[in-house]
Design an enzyme around this catalytic site. Sequence first.
Site, short mmCIF file in Angstrom:
data_model
loop_
_atom_site.label_atom_id
_atom_site.label_comp_id
_atom_site.label_asym_id
_atom_site.label_seq_id
_atom_site.Cartn_x
_atom_site.Cartn_y
_atom_site.Cartn_z
N ARG A 54 0.81 -1.23 0.00
CA ARG A 54 0.00 0.00 0.00
C ARG A 54 0.83 1.27 0.00
NH1 ARG A 54 -3.39 -2.47 3.43
NH2 ARG A 54 -1.91 -4.15 3.20
N THR A 55 1.92 1.31 0.75
CA THR A 55 2.68 2.55 0.84
C THR A 55 3.26 2.93 -0.53
OG1 THR A 55 3.25 2.01 3.11
CG2 THR A 55 4.51 3.75 2.07
N LYS A 82 23.46 -7.37 -7.12
CA LYS A 82 24.85 -7.57 -7.59
C LYS A 82 25.83 -6.96 -6.62
CE LYS A 82 23.32 -7.01 -12.38
NZ LYS A 82 23.35 -6.00 -13.45
N ARG A 104 12.13 3.44 1.73
CA ARG A 104 11.83 2.49 2.80
C ARG A 104 13.01 1.54 2.96
NH1 ARG A 104 6.46 -0.96 3.75
NH2 ARG A 104 5.92 1.07 4.59
N HIS A 132 7.45 6.10 10.61
CA HIS A 132 6.66 5.98 9.38
C HIS A 132 5.75 7.22 9.35
CE1 HIS A 132 4.72 4.51 5.95
NE2 HIS A 132 4.28 3.35 6.35
#
Lengths: 311, 169
Positions: A54-55, A82, A104, A132
């Site tokens: 959702r975010t 990598k 995030r 948050h």
Amino acid sequence: MKHFLDIAEISRESLIELLDMTANMAEINRRPVPKVPALRGKVVATVFFEDSTRTRISFDTAAKRLSADVMGFAASASSINKGESIRDTIETLEAIGVDAFVIRHKTGGVPATVTKWSDASIINAGDGANQHPTQALLDSYTIREHFGGQDLTGLRISIVGDVRHSRVARSDIQAFTKLGAAVTIVGPSTLLPSDMTGWPVEVCNEFDSVIGESDVIYMLRLQRERMNSAFVPSLDEYAQRFGLDKSRAKRMRAGSIVMHPGPMNRGVEMCVDPAEIPNSLILRQVTNGVSARMAVLFKLLGAGGIPEDEG
Amino acid sequence: MVEVFSAQDVVKSITRIAHEILERNADGAAPVLIGVQSGGTWIAQAIKEALDRIKSDNGILCGAIDAGMHRDDIGMRPVLTAHSSSIPVDLSGATVILVDDVLFTGRTVRAALEALNEYGRPRCVQLAVLVDRGHRELPIRPDFVGKNIPTKATDEVSVSADGVFVEAR
């Protein structure tokens, strides 16, 4: 301030201004054509080193409704695999041209660190168990929208469950108390932070004792992916003591509401289908998330930033 | 600060504009008054009240438009606290009277015209302003004017129900 990292840095006045701006964005989202040209030409990069539904989609939608271009980046499908470092990744994206990074990461402090490597605005979309902030904004807005008024003064909010691992709880507690609400955190001692010095909250270990006295029951997700040791004896026992079931839902105060940041663990903290309880605002939170993130993006990229808290 | 227009002048102008709007739109459907947030909304409301006094049951609606998200100077200057649009009807085919307090560069009007488009395609849009202070930067002209006030580009013009004031900067 050109970043949005932590609710602690934002004054009560700026928070209320952001809520007002969110209301304005919500009006845009109700229009027949929910899109305005405000951030034409700006580039927003969503950089998620941790999974999210959702975010990420919410920020994506918010940026598009303001006519910004969106650069998507998921660590799982990138050169991070990598061995490329976060810093090199950010610098690479910035070289392509980015006005705001939405970040995030599973470790607290990463978005704040990125501000040292980049000239762009940095928006914290969740860092470890730290913050948050856009969730706190959308939660505050959802509560204010439901109860009315300018802020949350006089409301009693209980935050229930895994506070220890929850960045949502940390940001929400700061925002709700800044806006005048009284906050109680509820959970087993093992799931409350070991050090809560300075937290402006009451603590309670019994869900049943707050259920009839709260205006808002805010259920937290039991974060099984962050649990490296036994915090609860069993999920069943946790559900018994701290899950929201039908009988508890019935005992809630008239006019009170249920919230959850998602994703829900059905049968653990949510033992009732939210669709069956009339006072669930869980989907409203998702809808409002887009408006709240539009407000933050516009404040940072279109309106010269958010004034710093000098108090 | 110089008073160029008294509270009474403001009332008189609004009443005159109301008459002019009726005259100009005598045949055809009732126009929709849309105030530009935030300075134009109270004037739109005042024009609506004047129209109601002249002719009750006139079917004229009043709304507000926020042009902030459509401005061409976003990011170049601090933005005022947000205001919402509230448009009472689908504007497709409607005659819209856009109302603002001061007409200056014309950029706000341009932004408001663009914002209006999202609510339908009006048959026509007319512009009513309480004060025209000149210094246009875009090809925009008002249909109804309370008063033309010559100013310097740097002057500050403030408008309220108490009157119109000009402060030299």
